[in-house]
Design an enzyme around this catalytic site. Structure first.
Site, PDB file in Angstrom:
ATOM      1  CE  LYS A 185      -2.974   3.264   1.549  1.00  0.00           C
ATOM      2  NZ  LYS A 185      -2.594   4.653   1.871  1.00  0.00           N
ATOM      3  N   GLY A 224       5.323   4.797   9.231  1.00  0.00           N
ATOM      4  CA  GLY A 224       4.542   6.031   9.196  1.00  0.00           C
ATOM      5  C   GLY A 224       4.576   6.712  10.547  1.00  0.00           C
ATOM      6  N   GLY A 225       3.537   7.468  10.832  1.00  0.00           N
ATOM      7  CA  GLY A 225       3.485   8.231  12.075  1.00  0.00           C
ATOM      8  C   GLY A 225       2.799   7.481  13.197  1.00  0.00           C
ATOM      9  CD  GLU A 236      11.001   3.384  10.393  1.00  0.00           C
ATOM     10  OE1 GLU A 236      10.945   4.406  11.138  1.00  0.00           O
ATOM     11  OE2 GLU A 236      11.097   3.434   9.174  1.00  0.00           O
ATOM     12  CB  CYS A 286      11.662   8.301  10.240  1.00  0.00           C
ATOM     13  SG  CYS A 286      12.629   7.046   9.392  1.00  0.00           S
ATOM     14  CD  GLU A 288       8.799  12.619  12.956  1.00  0.00           C
ATOM     15  OE1 GLU A 288       9.594  11.910  12.334  1.00  0.00           O
ATOM     16  OE2 GLU A 288       7.670  12.230  13.314  1.00  0.00           O
TER      17      GLU A 288
END
Length: 492
Positions: A178, A231-232, A253, A287, A384
């Site tokens: 995805k 992702g977040g 992650e 990241c 972030e």
């Protein structure tokens, strides 16, 4: 819009439009203009992609393929990626704003990730157990975990796909990939290489779409066995909740707010370069961005001077130009968020030594920014940023540096700059992060595990053990005695 390039979904070995007919446009961050369109998956398309993966697992073409043959397909895919690295990089740069110099070289390098797992494909071994029952032959084997959902963000697509797809395919799984609905074009183009490499239909499908119609039905689908998500943290919480519907094994992650600790004995030019790499590399859209610089107080002023001097040579511009160092941010929302955070930081007493505002030009450009923080509560030390913003704060002792470094809910990357080997070992061991770079920053390899602590997620990608995360262990007991079973009511 009809004259723009258009990307289709890739499901069950064929390119197709979404069944609901939904189409979205994607913008070029360097111009702010639409440059391509892409088909969006519906819940019905998700069902079709997962069903094709489940069929592939049962199809002799994939199920009975030898592990060595699987490895050869991955070698072929690696070659195709290298051959098409420049074109894939150009698409990724146009779609996300990342520098072509990095997208093309990183795409070529991820071929080594597929080769690494290609070499491991026929080394997935079981064991004969020295069982304590002389009439039993007992052995284990590792079997593919099943249907894998791999979810990747827009900011390092080829790399983050390789860390999931490589071990999953080497283990014999089938994957629904995805892509982010933000800048998905490189992944939909990458599907052509999957097809060209010769993987059987359904082994890999590539889809994209919004949360309601695509991501939610996908992550809660009853036939999904494993979810690998990057992702977040906020989205990850939804993924974990959704996985309660299928009990899929999940790895995460997530984001980071990584510290870079600079001691007074460090090579300050090297430390300045490390901080620039950790904050302005990839325009800060990483990241592992080392956006919390913790600097021994006696060298703070000197280090700021070196960074600002080096920053004079930073070229901000068109990401397709080889001379550019910092390109646009992927979305305008990132620019707005940075502006808001910087405003709060200056209200708290922070000093902005350079940058601090968007550039007056078309596109989503933010000037490389250096913030000297007034204290550990400064806003830029906790948000972030996902943009070219470096925050520095002084410390006086090693213990204080460690405490400041660990004062975060995240724990992905970290850095230490010192010429004292004992200190390097001592401090790196105490930093609560999954990765620690010493006297360097932002280096990767297929051989090195990648992952975080706490709100930076769990599980590891890359490295030798990652392939086992895409397998299940089966234990087989064989009675070697000719005697019938003894008392059936007593466990042996």
């Amino acid at each position: 819009m009809t004259d723009l390039p258009h990307y289709q979904l890739f499901i069950d070995g064929a390119f197709c439009e979404g069944s609901a007919g939904q189409v979205m446009a994607t913008q070029n961050p360097a111009t702010g203009q639409d440059w391509a369109t892409f088909a969006c998956a519906s819940a019905a398309d998700v069902d079709r992609a997962v069903a094709s993966a489940a069929r592939a697992l049962d199809d002799p073409a994939w199920r009975d393929m030898t592990q060595t043959a699987r490895g050869k397909l991955l070698y072929r895919l690696a070659d195709l990626i290298e051959q098409n690295a420049q074109d894939l990089g150009a698409i990724e740069t146009t779609d996300s704003g990342k520098l072509l110099a990095e997208t093309s070289s990183q795409t070529a390098y991820v071929g080594d990730y597929y080769r690494y797992y290609a070499g491991l494909a026929d080394k997935i071994e079981g064991a004969v157990l020295p069982i304590d029952k002389p009439d039993m032959h007992v052995f284990t084997r590792r079997e593919p975990i099943g249907v894998v959902v791999a979810i990747v963000p827009w900011n390092a697509q080829m790399f983050l796909t390789a860390t999931k797809l490589g071990p999953a395919l080497a283990a014999g799984c089938a994957v629904v990939l995805k892509a982010s609905e933000v800048a998905p074009a490189p992944m939909l183009e990458f599907a052509r290489l999957i097809e060209a490499a010769g993987f059987p239909p359904g082994v890999v499908s590539v889809i994209t779409g919004d949360a309601e119609n695509c991501a939610i039905p996908l992550t809660r689908h009853r036939d999904v066995d494993r979810i690998a998500f990057t992702g977040g943290p906020d989205t990850a919480r939804h993924v974990v909740r959704n996985s309660a519907e299928n009990f899929a094994v999940t790895s995460l992650e997530l984001g980071g707010k990584s510290p870079i600790v600079v001691f007074e004995d460090a090579d300050l030019d090297g430390a300045a370069n490390g901080l620039i790499a950790g904050n302005f590399g990839a325009s800060g859209q990483s990241c592992v961005a080392g956006s919390r610089g913790l600097v021994h107080r006696p060298v703070l002023e000197d280090l700021i001077a070196r960074i600002t001097d080096k920053a004079k040579g930073i070229v901000v511009g068109d990401p397709l130009e080889q001379a550019t160092h910092v390109g646009p941010l992927c979305t305008h929302a990132q620019v707005a968020r940075i502006e808001d955070t910087l405003g709060k930081a200056t209200a708290q007493g922070a000093t902005i030594h350079m940058g601090g505002a968007p550039l007056d030009r078309a596109g989503n450009y933010m000037a490389p920014t250096l913030v000297e923080c007034a204290g550990p509560e400064t806003e830029t030390l906790h948000v972030e940023m996902f943009g070219p913003v470096m925050s520095l704060i002084p410390f006086d002792t090693e213990e204080e540096a460690i405490a400041l470094a660990n004062d975060t809910p995240f724990g992905l990357g970290s850095g230490v700059f010192t010429q004292n080997l004992a200190r390097a070992h001592r401090v790196s061991a105490r930093l609560k992060a999954g990765i620690c770079w010493v006297n360097t920053y932002r280096a990767i390899s297929p051989i090195a595990p990648f992952g975080g602590y706490n709100q930076s997620g769990y599980g590891r990608e890359a490295g030798l053990d990652a392939i086992h995360d895409y397998t299940r262990t089966k234990t087989t007991w064989i009675n070697t005695s000719d005697s019938p079973m003894a008392n059936p009511f007593v466990m042996r």
